[in-house]
Design a protein around this motif. Structure first.
Motif, short mmCIF file in Angstrom:
data_model
loop_
_atom_site.label_atom_id
_atom_site.label_comp_id
_atom_site.label_asym_id
_atom_site.label_seq_id
_atom_site.Cartn_x
_atom_site.Cartn_y
_atom_site.Cartn_z
N VAL A 174 0.63 -1.29 -0.08
CA VAL A 174 0.04 -0.05 0.07
C VAL A 174 0.92 1.17 0.05
N ALA A 175 2.13 1.15 0.56
CA ALA A 175 3.06 2.59 0.40
C ALA A 175 4.14 2.21 -0.65
N ARG A 176 3.87 1.16 -1.45
CA ARG A 176 5.05 0.91 -2.62
C ARG A 176 4.61 1.57 -3.83
N GLU A 177 5.41 2.60 -4.21
CA GLU A 177 4.95 3.54 -5.32
C GLU A 177 5.14 2.96 -6.57
N TYR A 178 6.22 2.32 -6.78
CA TYR A 178 6.38 1.56 -8.18
C TYR A 178 6.49 0.10 -8.19
N PRO A 179 6.28 -0.74 -9.31
CA PRO A 179 5.43 0.08 -10.45
C PRO A 179 4.13 0.70 -10.18
N HIS A 180 3.91 1.36 -11.12
CA HIS A 180 2.49 1.91 -10.92
C HIS A 180 1.65 1.90 -12.22
N LYS A 181 0.50 1.73 -12.44
CA LYS A 181 -0.40 2.19 -13.43
C LYS A 181 -1.41 3.13 -13.20
N LEU A 182 -1.35 4.14 -13.72
CA LEU A 182 -2.17 5.44 -13.51
C LEU A 182 -3.51 5.30 -14.28
N ASP A 183 -4.56 5.80 -13.80
CA ASP A 183 -5.68 6.28 -14.34
C ASP A 183 -5.90 7.72 -14.42
N HIS A 184 -5.09 8.42 -15.39
CA HIS A 184 -4.88 9.81 -15.18
C HIS A 184 -5.09 10.50 -16.48
N VAL A 185 -6.07 11.55 -16.67
CA VAL A 185 -6.25 12.47 -17.72
C VAL A 185 -5.61 13.56 -17.21
N MET A 186 -4.64 14.02 -18.57
CA MET A 186 -3.86 15.12 -18.28
C MET A 186 -4.42 16.41 -19.28
N ASP A 187 -4.72 17.49 -18.53
CA ASP A 187 -4.98 18.52 -19.52
C ASP A 187 -3.81 19.36 -19.85
N SER A 188 -2.82 19.07 -19.06
CA SER A 188 -1.59 20.19 -19.46
C SER A 188 -0.17 19.60 -19.03
N ASP A 189 0.86 20.21 -19.33
CA ASP A 189 1.99 19.52 -18.63
C ASP A 189 2.14 19.83 -17.26
N PHE A 213 -3.26 7.12 -1.59
CA PHE A 213 -3.40 5.71 -2.54
C PHE A 213 -2.61 5.87 -3.59
N PHE A 214 -1.17 6.05 -3.39
CA PHE A 214 -0.26 5.96 -4.58
C PHE A 214 0.39 4.70 -4.56
N GLY A 215 -0.02 3.57 -3.77
CA GLY A 215 0.77 2.41 -3.89
C GLY A 215 -0.12 1.21 -4.58
N SER A 216 0.32 0.06 -4.31
CA SER A 216 -0.25 -1.34 -4.77
C SER A 216 -0.52 -1.12 -6.27
N PHE A 217 0.28 -0.76 -6.89
CA PHE A 217 0.19 -0.61 -8.55
C PHE A 217 -0.70 0.22 -9.20
N ASP A 218 -1.90 0.57 -8.67
CA ASP A 218 -2.98 1.35 -9.11
C ASP A 218 -3.79 1.75 -7.84
N TRP A 219 -4.70 2.90 -8.14
CA TRP A 219 -5.40 3.63 -7.23
C TRP A 219 -6.39 2.55 -6.37
#
Length: 322
Positions: free
Chosen positions: A19-34, A47-53
């Motif tokens: 639960v506190a292991r950040e990587y590897p990680h698969k994001l569900d993330h829409v980006m609007d800009s840089d 909720f950054f751990g566990s491979f995904d949210w």
């Protein structure tokens, strides 16, 4: 069914390890800009751990549930300390702000939403801690999101993956029965609208990467929403040959050919989620068969280890929880 202390410790150790292991990680993330190009920990400080949210959310459900069931295990203090550091007002405010972004309308819908509500429900059982009150704004946000979503979703999603409607509504209903009568009524009405006329289910499953049973997941939801006699009539029409163990696919555990492949490893989860459903549907023999196939593989490869303990715990707990 009691969760033995050795099993609880095993599951807790696994969840504490991810639960506190950040990587590897698969994001569900829409980006609007840089400016939106950020790390998992920056985007999701809880909720950054566990491979995904979503896996992190139900990893936390696993940890809090095990802390309650086995407060005497050595891992309970570690769970408490990590939860105190994780569920802070500041960190949860970031999670809520992310969920409220216009670009996050479909974020983790509906699977992650349902697990967040389920986590909040478990947190309310730990009354000596402030975890539930701090999680409440996020839970309320997803409850309102469910209302909007269900009003717009004409047809159920029957695939056996994260988009499955029946599974999400089963978890959300347990929360709503306690916390939101309007959502509970909407879930019951929606389930009946979608599924009440279903008959003679062919159960063409499993799909190659499914971790939920579309057939048994639907039956489990209908058992939760219908009075006992009505459910018996519905179930007899939905699976009319169940007394002959047909469709045979529902009684046969899935074969997992490669547990290092994250999608194929989903099939261990299918066996566990079927065990959960079969237990509540009164077929302990089928439940045990699926448990026996999957429990030895809850840990071992990170592609399964980052989430399978949650489904094993669902299958082992007495249902439904109060």
């Amino acid at each position: 069914m009691d969760v033995r202390k050795d099993v609880a410790r095993h599951f807790a150790q696994a969840a504490l390890g991810h639960v506190a292991r950040e990587y590897p990680h698969k994001l569900d993330h829409v980006m609007d800009s840089d400016a939106d190009v950020l790390s998992p920990r920056m985007l999701h400080p809880c909720f950054f751990g566990s491979f995904d949210w979503h896996s992190c959310v139900h990893g936390w459900w696993t940890l809090l549930t095990l802390r309650r069931l086995r407060p005497d295990m050595p891992e309970a203090e570690r769970i408490e300390a990590l939860a105190e550091n994780t569920f802070t007002d500041d960190k949860l405010a970031v999670e809520l702000a992310y969920a409220r972004r216009p670009a996050s309308r479909g974020f983790e819908r509906p699977y992650g939403w349902a697990w967040l509500l389920y986590l909040h429900r478990e947190a309310t059982r730990h009354q000596e801690r402030a975890w539930a009150s701090r999680l409440t704004p996020l839970a309320r946000h997803f409850a309102e999101s469910f209302k909007t979503y269900l009003a717009a979703l004409t047809y159920p999603i029957r695939t056996g993956t994260h988009y499955n409607s029946a599974f999400a509504l089963t978890l959300a209903l347990e929360w709503a029965n306690i916390h939101d009568a309007a959502l509970a009524e909407l879930i019951r009405d929606t389930a009946k609208r979608w599924f009440a006329e279903d008959r003679d289910c062919q159960a063409w499953e499993p799909g190659g990467d499914e971790f939920l049973s579309p057939a048994l997941g639907e039956a489990l939801l209908m058992k939760r929403v219908l009075p006992e006699a009505e459910f018996a009539d519905w179930f007899a029409g939905f699976l009319p040959r169940i007394d002959r163990d047909e469709p045979a696919a529902l009684f046969t555990p899935a074969t997992v050919s490669d547990r290092s492949d994250g999608k194929i490893a989903h099939l261990d989860g299918l066996n566990l989620s079927r065990a959960w459903a079969w237990r509540e549907l009164g077929r302990d023999d089928a439940a045990q068969r699926h448990l026996d196939a999957a429990l030895p593989h809850v840990t071992g490869d990170y592609m399964g280890e980052h989430w399978l303990a949650s489904f094993a715990l669902l299958a082992l707990l007495d249902r439904p929880q109060g």
